[in-house]
Design a protein around this motif. Structure first.
Motif, mmCIF file in Angstrom:
data_model
loop_
_atom_site.group_PDB
_atom_site.id
_atom_site.type_symbol
_atom_site.label_atom_id
_atom_site.label_comp_id
_atom_site.label_asym_id
_atom_site.label_seq_id
_atom_site.Cartn_x
_atom_site.Cartn_y
_atom_site.Cartn_z
ATOM 1 N N LEU A 35 91.252 88.978 -0.563
ATOM 2 C CA LEU A 35 91.897 87.878 -1.268
ATOM 3 C C LEU A 35 91.243 86.552 -0.902
ATOM 4 C CD1 LEU A 35 94.123 87.084 -3.227
ATOM 5 C CD2 LEU A 35 95.670 86.940 -1.279
ATOM 6 N N SER A 36 90.857 86.396 0.345
ATOM 7 C CA SER A 36 90.183 85.184 0.799
ATOM 8 C C SER A 36 88.841 85.002 0.094
ATOM 9 C CB SER A 36 89.985 85.246 2.315
ATOM 10 O OG SER A 36 89.285 84.116 2.757
ATOM 11 N N ILE A 37 88.099 86.075 -0.067
ATOM 12 C CA ILE A 37 86.821 86.022 -0.783
ATOM 13 C C ILE A 37 87.055 85.636 -2.234
ATOM 14 C CG2 ILE A 37 84.900 87.434 -1.642
ATOM 15 C CD1 ILE A 37 85.180 89.028 1.048
ATOM 16 N N LEU A 38 88.046 86.234 -2.865
ATOM 17 C CA LEU A 38 88.375 85.920 -4.257
ATOM 18 C C LEU A 38 88.760 84.453 -4.408
ATOM 19 C CD1 LEU A 38 88.901 86.827 -7.171
ATOM 20 C CD2 LEU A 38 91.175 87.532 -6.443
ATOM 21 N N ARG A 39 89.556 83.947 -3.475
ATOM 22 C CA ARG A 39 89.964 82.547 -3.511
ATOM 23 C C ARG A 39 88.758 81.619 -3.382
ATOM 24 N NH1 ARG A 39 89.975 78.121 -1.368
ATOM 25 N NH2 ARG A 39 91.630 76.619 -1.467
ATOM 26 N N ALA A 40 87.828 81.962 -2.508
ATOM 27 C CA ALA A 40 86.620 81.148 -2.324
ATOM 28 C C ALA A 40 85.780 81.128 -3.592
ATOM 29 C CB ALA A 40 85.807 81.676 -1.148
ATOM 30 N N GLN A 41 85.702 82.254 -4.283
ATOM 31 C CA GLN A 41 84.940 82.317 -5.532
ATOM 32 C C GLN A 41 85.589 81.454 -6.614
ATOM 33 O OE1 GLN A 41 85.012 86.621 -5.749
ATOM 34 N NE2 GLN A 41 82.790 86.685 -5.468
ATOM 35 N N VAL A 42 86.898 81.476 -6.690
ATOM 36 C CA VAL A 42 87.613 80.649 -7.670
ATOM 37 C C VAL A 42 87.452 79.173 -7.324
ATOM 38 C CG1 VAL A 42 89.888 80.059 -8.592
ATOM 39 C CG2 VAL A 42 89.236 82.457 -8.324
ATOM 40 N N ALA A 43 87.497 78.837 -6.039
ATOM 41 C CA ALA A 43 87.303 77.451 -5.614
ATOM 42 C C ALA A 43 85.904 76.965 -5.987
ATOM 43 C CB ALA A 43 87.531 77.324 -4.113
ATOM 44 N N GLU A 44 84.892 77.811 -5.797
ATOM 45 C CA GLU A 44 83.525 77.451 -6.174
ATOM 46 C C GLU A 44 83.438 77.204 -7.680
ATOM 47 O OE1 GLU A 44 78.971 79.222 -6.118
ATOM 48 O OE2 GLU A 44 80.645 80.581 -5.751
ATOM 49 N N LEU A 45 84.054 78.075 -8.464
ATOM 50 C CA LEU A 45 84.059 77.918 -9.914
ATOM 51 C C LEU A 45 84.737 76.609 -10.316
ATOM 52 C CD1 LEU A 45 83.551 78.973 -12.762
ATOM 53 C CD2 LEU A 45 85.614 80.361 -12.531
ATOM 54 N N SER A 46 85.836 76.286 -9.669
ATOM 55 C CA SER A 46 86.551 75.043 -9.942
ATOM 56 C C SER A 46 85.673 73.832 -9.645
ATOM 57 C CB SER A 46 87.832 74.994 -9.107
ATOM 58 O OG SER A 46 88.494 73.776 -9.295
ATOM 59 N N GLU A 47 84.979 73.860 -8.523
ATOM 60 C CA GLU A 47 84.097 72.743 -8.157
ATOM 61 C C GLU A 47 82.943 72.594 -9.153
ATOM 62 O OE1 GLU A 47 84.549 70.352 -5.862
ATOM 63 O OE2 GLU A 47 86.506 71.304 -5.606
ATOM 64 N N LEU A 48 82.391 73.696 -9.593
ATOM 65 C CA LEU A 48 81.314 73.642 -10.593
ATOM 66 C C LEU A 48 81.818 73.043 -11.905
ATOM 67 C CD1 LEU A 48 79.630 77.093 -9.897
ATOM 68 C CD2 LEU A 48 78.622 74.834 -9.472
ATOM 69 N N CYS A 49 83.035 73.385 -12.290
ATOM 70 C CA CYS A 49 83.622 72.812 -13.507
ATOM 71 C C CYS A 49 83.855 71.316 -13.342
ATOM 72 C CB CYS A 49 84.924 73.523 -13.860
ATOM 73 S SG CYS A 49 84.694 75.203 -14.467
ATOM 74 N N LYS A 50 84.371 70.912 -12.181
ATOM 75 C CA LYS A 50 84.593 69.489 -11.927
ATOM 76 C C LYS A 50 83.289 68.710 -11.984
ATOM 77 C CE LYS A 50 88.649 69.945 -9.004
ATOM 78 N NZ LYS A 50 89.145 69.865 -7.625
ATOM 79 N N ALA A 51 82.212 69.334 -11.497
ATOM 80 C CA ALA A 51 80.900 68.691 -11.487
ATOM 81 C C ALA A 51 80.216 68.796 -12.849
ATOM 82 C CB ALA A 51 80.013 69.317 -10.409
ATOM 83 N N ARG A 52 80.869 69.461 -13.784
ATOM 84 C CA ARG A 52 80.352 69.680 -15.138
ATOM 85 C C ARG A 52 79.016 70.430 -15.144
ATOM 86 N NH1 ARG A 52 83.762 67.144 -18.545
ATOM 87 N NH2 ARG A 52 84.797 65.252 -17.874
ATOM 88 N N ASP A 53 78.843 71.279 -14.141
ATOM 89 C CA ASP A 53 77.660 72.135 -14.076
ATOM 90 C C ASP A 53 78.003 73.432 -14.802
ATOM 91 O OD1 ASP A 53 75.413 73.592 -13.498
ATOM 92 O OD2 ASP A 53 75.426 73.130 -11.345
#
Length: 67
Positions: A35-53
């Protein structure tokens, strides 16, 4: 804390499908490290979206979906 008997619907592994008493649908048990790995992957995706990458976000989302 209450102890319950649950029905295990899958073989033992890193995750399990369980059916709890008085529930219409089964549930998924995921180990904390998974679950921790999954959460980290979702957090990375969120940051990429915020950065508009969007190219990297699409790639991260695709990898997340395939796993």
């Amino acid at each position: 804390m209450e102890r319950l008997e649950v029905e295990l619907l899958t073989d033992a592994g890193n995750d399990a499908v369980l059916h709890l008493p008085n529930r219409k649908f089964p549930g998924l048990l995921v180990q904390d490290d998974s679950l921790s790995i999954l959460r980290a992957q979702v957090a990375e995706l969120s940051e990429l979206c915020k950065a508009r990458d969007l190219a990297e976000a699409r790639e991260a989302a695709s990898l997340l979906l395939s796993e």
